[in-house]
Design an enzyme around this catalytic site. Sequence first.
Site, PDB file in Angstrom:
ATOM      1  N   ASP A 121      -6.653 -14.489   9.272  1.00  0.00           N
ATOM      2  CA  ASP A 121      -5.254 -14.156   8.980  1.00  0.00           C
ATOM      3  C   ASP A 121      -5.135 -12.633   8.911  1.00  0.00           C
ATOM      4  O   ASP A 121      -5.930 -11.936   9.540  1.00  0.00           O
ATOM      5  CB  ASP A 121      -4.831 -14.860   7.674  1.00  0.00           C
ATOM      6  CG  ASP A 121      -3.336 -15.154   7.629  1.00  0.00           C
ATOM      7  OD1 ASP A 121      -2.560 -14.305   8.090  1.00  0.00           O
ATOM      8  OD2 ASP A 121      -2.932 -16.215   7.117  1.00  0.00           O
ATOM      9  N   HIS A 177      -4.998 -11.027  12.107  1.00  0.00           N
ATOM     10  CA  HIS A 177      -3.581 -10.889  12.443  1.00  0.00           C
ATOM     11  C   HIS A 177      -3.074  -9.461  12.229  1.00  0.00           C
ATOM     12  O   HIS A 177      -1.875  -9.234  12.162  1.00  0.00           O
ATOM     13  CB  HIS A 177      -2.743 -11.886  11.643  1.00  0.00           C
ATOM     14  CG  HIS A 177      -3.032 -13.321  11.994  1.00  0.00           C
ATOM     15  ND1 HIS A 177      -2.365 -14.382  11.430  1.00  0.00           N
ATOM     16  CD2 HIS A 177      -3.921 -13.865  12.865  1.00  0.00           C
ATOM     17  CE1 HIS A 177      -2.850 -15.519  11.942  1.00  0.00           C
ATOM     18  NE2 HIS A 177      -3.792 -15.222  12.809  1.00  0.00           N
TER      19      HIS A 177
END
Length: 395
Positions: free
Chosen positions: A219, A242
């Site tokens: 993430d 991310h």
Amino acid sequence: MALQIDFALVFFSVFFFLLLSVAQSVRTFDVRNYGAVADGRTDNQKAFLQAWTDACNQNGFSILYVPRGVYMLGAVEFSGPCKSPIIFWLRGNLKAPMGPSSGAENWIGFQYVNKLLIKGGGTFDGQGPSAWSSNDCQTNTNCRQLPTTLKFDFVTNSRIQHIRSLNSKNTHFSFFECKNVNVSKVEILAPADSPNTDGIKIGSSTDIRISKSRISTGDDCVAILSGSSNIDVSYVYCGPGHGISIGSLGKYQGEKNVNGVSVRKCIFRRTDNGVRIKSWESPIPVIASDFLFQDIYMDRVRNPIIIDQTYCPHASCNQQTASHVQIKDVTYRNIWGISSTPIAISMECSRQFPCKNIVMTDVVLAHFGPQGPSKSVCSHVNGRHFGQHHPRPCF
Ligand SMILES: *[C@@H]1O[C@H](CO)[C@@H](O)[C@H](O)[C@H]1NC(C)=O
């Protein structure tokens, strides 16, 4: 001559005296003396908590020492305030219990501690692979969160350096209400497809510096949330992951402003995003201002520069209005590399609160592929640009 000898004598006795007094006030609390067993199976919760309690109640300077070896450790909360500065010296490898650990919000928590130093080259192994399949947050909005590996609440004037976080079940490190904490030389590792494994999450905190670290996770590498100010991220390698995000903002009632964030001298490699600012479409008012993104290399990043004020990660969101998050005073300077999609720069600001004072200087992001060279798209952006640019700025 005599004077010199006297001087040396005085100097050394003062030095020796200082050394002695420091030595006297430092005490080491070795978890093995509290019954900890490094067999990788025995739960060492009690031993660690008892060692912490003693170290925390000691005057002077204390060291909680975890020697080499593999220690299984159930959920623990190390609470202060402590009587003196405290070092959590981890040389060994701590392993979380297998499975989702229902109930515990965090695996290891530190709260109300001033002058904490965590170091030692050891590893916090969250054993994520045994829990990730029980994460149904993608489909279930009421899902139960898996535990965060290291949670810091109300921790001040502290340092975290030279440690490793491996396969967290959820977020690796999370800071809440912290002030003046320096994180350096940490390594954060989890697979690209591990769910919700944010690297470092920062909320309601001030003066947090992250440097010289590597973050490879599933993430956000770093997520900066409501109420944070004066956050500096430098010399960080991010990928996979991310990217580095400010937000998402504007989701919850009572969110506070975010200001003063700098991301400098970082590398993003094969990440979904580079530097991102995101907010939900809601009437919650927040000011997000004073950000600097400088000296950044993007290597095959999907969205190198992105502002998304229509953030909606699910199929449908309950959009009531345009975002009321005001983004302003954002500088992008000397950012270069390769975008793996044609849209290298995307700025979708709020139609009700357009982005103000966006400044871009020397931003060169190429794309190679059948869809042609890189492009930039934007809406509701007020800004200026200087220097060299590719693609052409859209404002
Ligand atoms: C963190 O780093 C800054 C800048 O180098 C320094 O001023 C500050 O004292 C450091 N804080 C701690 C707790 O070490």
